[in-house]
Design a protein around this motif. Structure first.
Motif, PDB file in Angstrom:
ATOM      1  N   SER A 115       0.855  -1.195   0.000  1.00 54.49           N
ATOM      2  CA  SER A 115       0.000   0.000   0.000  1.00 54.49           C
ATOM      3  C   SER A 115       0.888   1.241   0.000  1.00 54.49           C
ATOM      4  O   SER A 115       2.075   1.172   0.364  1.00 54.49           O
ATOM      5  CB  SER A 115      -0.909   0.037   1.237  1.00 54.49           C
ATOM      6  N   GLY A 116       0.289   2.354  -0.385  1.00 58.73           N
ATOM      7  CA  GLY A 116       0.996   3.635  -0.298  1.00 58.73           C
ATOM      8  C   GLY A 116       1.278   3.990   1.155  1.00 58.73           C
ATOM      9  O   GLY A 116       2.356   4.493   1.487  1.00 58.73           O
ATOM     10  N   ALA A 117       0.310   3.715   2.041  1.00 57.05           N
ATOM     11  CA  ALA A 117       0.515   3.998   3.464  1.00 57.05           C
ATOM     12  C   ALA A 117       1.696   3.182   3.994  1.00 57.05           C
ATOM     13  O   ALA A 117       2.493   3.679   4.801  1.00 57.05           O
ATOM     14  CB  ALA A 117      -0.763   3.678   4.243  1.00 57.05           C
ATOM     15  N   ILE A 170       4.916   4.827   2.942  1.00 57.10           N
ATOM     16  CA  ILE A 170       5.210   5.975   3.807  1.00 57.10           C
ATOM     17  C   ILE A 170       5.806   5.478   5.119  1.00 57.10           C
ATOM     18  O   ILE A 170       6.854   5.949   5.571  1.00 57.10           O
ATOM     19  CB  ILE A 170       3.910   6.785   4.082  1.00 57.10           C
ATOM     20  N   TYR A 209      -0.998  13.371   3.847  1.00 55.63           N
ATOM     21  CA  TYR A 209      -1.961  12.278   3.679  1.00 55.63           C
ATOM     22  C   TYR A 209      -2.363  11.731   5.061  1.00 55.63           C
ATOM     23  O   TYR A 209      -1.519  11.584   5.944  1.00 55.63           O
ATOM     24  CB  TYR A 209      -1.345  11.175   2.817  1.00 55.63           C
ATOM     25  N   GLU A 221       4.800  16.533   0.650  1.00 57.67           N
ATOM     26  CA  GLU A 221       3.772  16.005  -0.262  1.00 57.67           C
ATOM     27  C   GLU A 221       3.415  17.156  -1.184  1.00 57.67           C
ATOM     28  O   GLU A 221       2.784  18.123  -0.762  1.00 57.67           O
ATOM     29  CB  GLU A 221       2.545  15.538   0.540  1.00 57.67           C
ATOM     30  N   SER A 259      -3.209  16.435  -1.994  1.00 59.11           N
ATOM     31  CA  SER A 259      -4.317  15.932  -2.818  1.00 59.11           C
ATOM     32  C   SER A 259      -5.663  16.551  -2.456  1.00 59.11           C
ATOM     33  O   SER A 259      -6.708  15.995  -2.775  1.00 59.11           O
ATOM     34  CB  SER A 259      -4.394  14.413  -2.692  1.00 59.11           C
ATOM     35  N   ASP A 290       6.024  12.610  -1.109  1.00 55.63           N
ATOM     36  CA  ASP A 290       4.883  11.874  -1.664  1.00 55.63           C
ATOM     37  C   ASP A 290       4.546  12.518  -3.017  1.00 55.63           C
ATOM     38  O   ASP A 290       4.121  13.671  -3.079  1.00 55.63           O
ATOM     39  CB  ASP A 290       3.702  11.962  -0.687  1.00 55.63           C
ATOM     40  N   SER A 332       2.388  11.234  -5.317  1.00 52.19           N
ATOM     41  CA  SER A 332       1.217  10.534  -5.884  1.00 52.19           C
ATOM     42  C   SER A 332       0.463  11.406  -6.870  1.00 52.19           C
ATOM     43  O   SER A 332      -0.051  10.918  -7.876  1.00 52.19           O
ATOM     44  CB  SER A 332       0.258  10.107  -4.762  1.00 52.19           C
ATOM     45  N   SER A 368       1.358   6.430  -3.997  1.00 50.76           N
ATOM     46  CA  SER A 368       0.343   5.406  -3.872  1.00 50.76           C
ATOM     47  C   SER A 368       0.117   4.883  -5.283  1.00 50.76           C
ATOM     48  O   SER A 368      -0.420   5.598  -6.131  1.00 50.76           O
ATOM     49  CB  SER A 368      -0.939   6.009  -3.311  1.00 50.76           C
ATOM     50  N   THR A 391      -1.901   2.686  -6.020  1.00 50.15           N
ATOM     51  CA  THR A 391      -3.356   2.483  -6.108  1.00 50.15           C
ATOM     52  C   THR A 391      -3.962   3.493  -7.080  1.00 50.15           C
ATOM     53  O   THR A 391      -4.978   3.216  -7.714  1.00 50.15           O
ATOM     54  CB  THR A 391      -3.978   2.710  -4.708  1.00 50.15           C
ATOM     55  N   LYS A 392      -3.341   4.669  -7.153  1.00 49.19           N
ATOM     56  CA  LYS A 392      -3.890   5.768  -7.935  1.00 49.19           C
ATOM     57  C   LYS A 392      -3.470   5.590  -9.408  1.00 49.19           C
ATOM     58  O   LYS A 392      -3.822   4.594  -9.999  1.00 49.19           O
ATOM     59  CB  LYS A 392      -3.432   7.096  -7.329  1.00 49.19           C
ATOM     60  N   VAL A 410      -4.494  -2.170  -4.483  1.00 45.21           N
ATOM     61  CA  VAL A 410      -3.924  -1.236  -3.496  1.00 45.21           C
ATOM     62  C   VAL A 410      -2.427  -1.524  -3.423  1.00 45.21           C
ATOM     63  O   VAL A 410      -2.034  -2.680  -3.198  1.00 45.21           O
ATOM     64  CB  VAL A 410      -4.576  -1.419  -2.107  1.00 45.21           C
ATOM     65  N   ALA A 411      -1.582  -0.508  -3.656  1.00 39.95           N
ATOM     66  CA  ALA A 411      -0.126  -0.727  -3.640  1.00 39.95           C
ATOM     67  C   ALA A 411       0.606   0.597  -3.504  1.00 39.95           C
ATOM     68  O   ALA A 411       0.015   1.668  -3.693  1.00 39.95           O
ATOM     69  CB  ALA A 411       0.321  -1.430  -4.925  1.00 39.95           C
ATOM     70  N   TRP A 455      -8.647   7.773  -6.023  1.00 38.04           N
ATOM     71  CA  TRP A 455      -8.633   8.483  -7.301  1.00 38.04           C
ATOM     72  C   TRP A 455      -7.600   7.795  -8.198  1.00 38.04           C
ATOM     73  O   TRP A 455      -6.918   6.871  -7.767  1.00 38.04           O
ATOM     74  CB  TRP A 455      -8.282   9.969  -7.124  1.00 38.04           C
TER      75      TRP A 455
HETATM   76  C1  LIG Z   1      -4.027   7.267  -1.383  1.00 46.08           C
HETATM   77  C2  LIG Z   1      -2.853   8.061  -0.966  1.00 46.08           C
HETATM   78  C3  LIG Z   1      -1.848   7.510  -0.156  1.00 46.08           C
HETATM   79  C4  LIG Z   1      -1.956   6.139   0.458  1.00 46.08           C
HETATM   80  O1  LIG Z   1      -1.942   5.143  -0.476  1.00 46.08           O
HETATM   81  P1  LIG Z   1      -2.682   3.727  -0.267  1.00 46.08           P
HETATM   82  O2  LIG Z   1      -2.295   3.014  -1.491  1.00 46.08           O
HETATM   83  O3  LIG Z   1      -4.144   4.031  -0.164  1.00 46.08           O
HETATM   84  O4  LIG Z   1      -2.175   3.139   0.987  1.00 46.08           O
HETATM   85  C5  LIG Z   1      -0.749   8.286   0.115  1.00 46.08           C
HETATM   86  N1  LIG Z   1      -0.635   9.545  -0.347  1.00 46.08           N
HETATM   87  C6  LIG Z   1      -1.577  10.112  -1.102  1.00 46.08           C
HETATM   88  C7  LIG Z   1      -1.387  11.493  -1.586  1.00 46.08           C
HETATM   89  C8  LIG Z   1      -2.726   9.394  -1.426  1.00 46.08           C
HETATM   90  O5  LIG Z   1      -3.669   9.975  -2.168  1.00 46.08           O
END
Ligand SMILES: *Cc1c(COP(=O)(O)O)cnc(C)c1O
Length: 391
Positions: free
Chosen positions: A84-86, A89, A110, A153, A157, A182, A184, A204, A206-207, A216-217, A337
């Motif tokens: 996950s992105g989290a 981080i 975030y 960041e 976002s 970050d 993303s 992230s 995931t986006k 989710v990654a 997103w």
């Molecule tokens: C969604 C998001 C994350 C976390 O990512 P996950 O894949 O949901 O764990 C981190 N930073 C930003 C800016 C995000 O939008």
């Protein structure tokens, strides 16, 4: 770093097609472990797991293909792809702090970054100071003798405030402070923090990287030394790498990253123009907009925007904001997103009616992600929503 054309990175880099029947799409290496021909090969792999295929909690060929592509896109030496992105981080911060250290973070990062700074790290004696990242003096005056990390960041976002990445990286280097950004919002296509001197860049995945709302990654990029340090400790200890199947889906998602980013950017610009013509809308925030307050910094460090924007409704009536959202027929109300589908989050989804301050524009803000749909289809839907706000 060597400059490899983006098309070559996306279509070829990291792929060893002769080794798997010249298949255009790589196989999914759905295996937990790898066997060795000799004790000496086995010993070598055990000694340096970061450079070997030994066990899939560490390296796996499906991940390796993706990691090579993402590192090259970011102009980084190395990359890790996580669950996950989290998680990306968390491990990148954890790897660079110890008990008693101090972190400077941009304010309102975030949500799960903030929860880590506020709830997890204080248990280990690590404190965080939040700063308004638009102001370089805030960074300068917050540095203490025990500051070891600056967390950024840019843009964020929600309001899309930027930090001057090169200026922060230069300042941090003078004080031997590690920097994390970050990325993303922009993806490595539209912003390359490593080129500006940032130590670790993350997304992230995931986006936009995966881009289809089905994985989710998270991605971490940096030097070989930094990624190796995280791999052999936090990454392996947490068992936080992504799965071979998800890595394969992300390679597939990456094939269309460029065209998806172009399309969502064009769509978002059209929606911004539409929103600006409407009386119900007080203001629109979009980094690529000509009226964006940090326009010069955008031009200095970003080469594109993407599909994420936010806007503030004029109405002081909580119920009218609800009616607008409930009245949308196509734009989905959901977090996240970066996929094919347009999404909306009203700030009022996080507060109850009695916490609503009508004079606070942040309470009247809505975050909109514009996807790959026909732009007229989206503006028609927004018109329908706005028509439900009876005056
Ligand atoms: C969604 C998001 C994350 C976390 O990512 P996950 O894949 O949901 O764990 C981190 N930073 C930003 C800016 C995000 O939008």
């Amino acid at each position: 770093m060597e400059n490899i054309p983006v098309s070559e990175i996306i279509n070829e880099l990291g792929e060893d097609r002769e080794r798997y029947f010249n298949a255009v799409a790589p196989p999914i290496f759905q295996t937990s472990n790898f066997a060795f021909e000799s004790v000496s090969d086995f010993r070598k792999a055990l000694k340096d797991e970061a450079s070997a295929f030994l066990y899939s909690r560490g390296n796996n060929p499906s991940l390796a293909i993706l990691q090579k592509k993402l590192a090259a896109l970011s102009h980084a030496e190395a990359c890790l792809v996580l669950n996950s992105g989290a998680g990306a981080i968390f491990v990148s911060v954890l790897a660079n702090v110890k008990s008693g250290d101090h972190i400077i973070s941009v304010e309102n990062p975030y949500s799960w970054a903030k929860k880590m700074f506020d709830n997890v790290l204080p248990r280990f004696g690590i404190t965080t100071t939040y700063v308004d990242g638009r102001d370089m003096t805030e960074f300068k005056k917050s540095i203490r003798p025990n500051t070891t990390l600056i967390y950024l960041e840019s843009p964020n976002s929600w309001t899309f405030y930027l930090q001057d990445l090169k200026a922060v990286a230069d300042l941090a280097k003078q004080h031997h402070i590690v920097t994390i950004c970050d990325n993303s919002y922009c993806t490595p296509l539209y912003q390359k923090p490593i080129d500006l001197g940032i130590d670790i860049t993350l997304q992230s995945a995931t986006k936009y990287i995966n881009g289809h709302s089905d994985v989710v990654a998270g991605v971490l990029c940096g030097t070989k030394a930094m990624m190796g340090k995280i791999f052999i400790s936090e990454y392996m200890n947490l068992g936080i790498g992504t799965t071979p199947f998800n890595a394969w889906l992300m390679v597939r998602g990456l094939r269309t990253l460029q065209v998806r980013m172009e399309r969502v950017s064009q769509n978002a610009a059209k929606v911004v123009e539409f929103l600006k013509t409407r009386n119900e809308v007080e203001s629109v925030s979009f980094p690529m907009d000509k009226d964006f307050p940090q326009k010069e910094l955008v031009q200095k460090q970003m080469t594109g925007g993407g599909g994420l924007l936010s806007f503030v409704l004029k109405t002081k009536d909580f119920n009218q904001i609800e009616s607008f959202c409930n009245g949308l027929n196509h734009i989905l109300m959901a977090v996240s997103w970066g996929g094919h589908e347009s999404l909306i989050i009203p700030a009022i989804s996080s507060i109850s009616p009695d916490e609503f301050h009508p004079e606070n524009p942040e309470h009247r803000r809505l975050r909109l992600y514009i996807g790959l749909e026909d732009p007229d289809y989206l503006t028609e839907d927004l018109k329908t929503g706005l028509s439900k706000m009876s005056y």
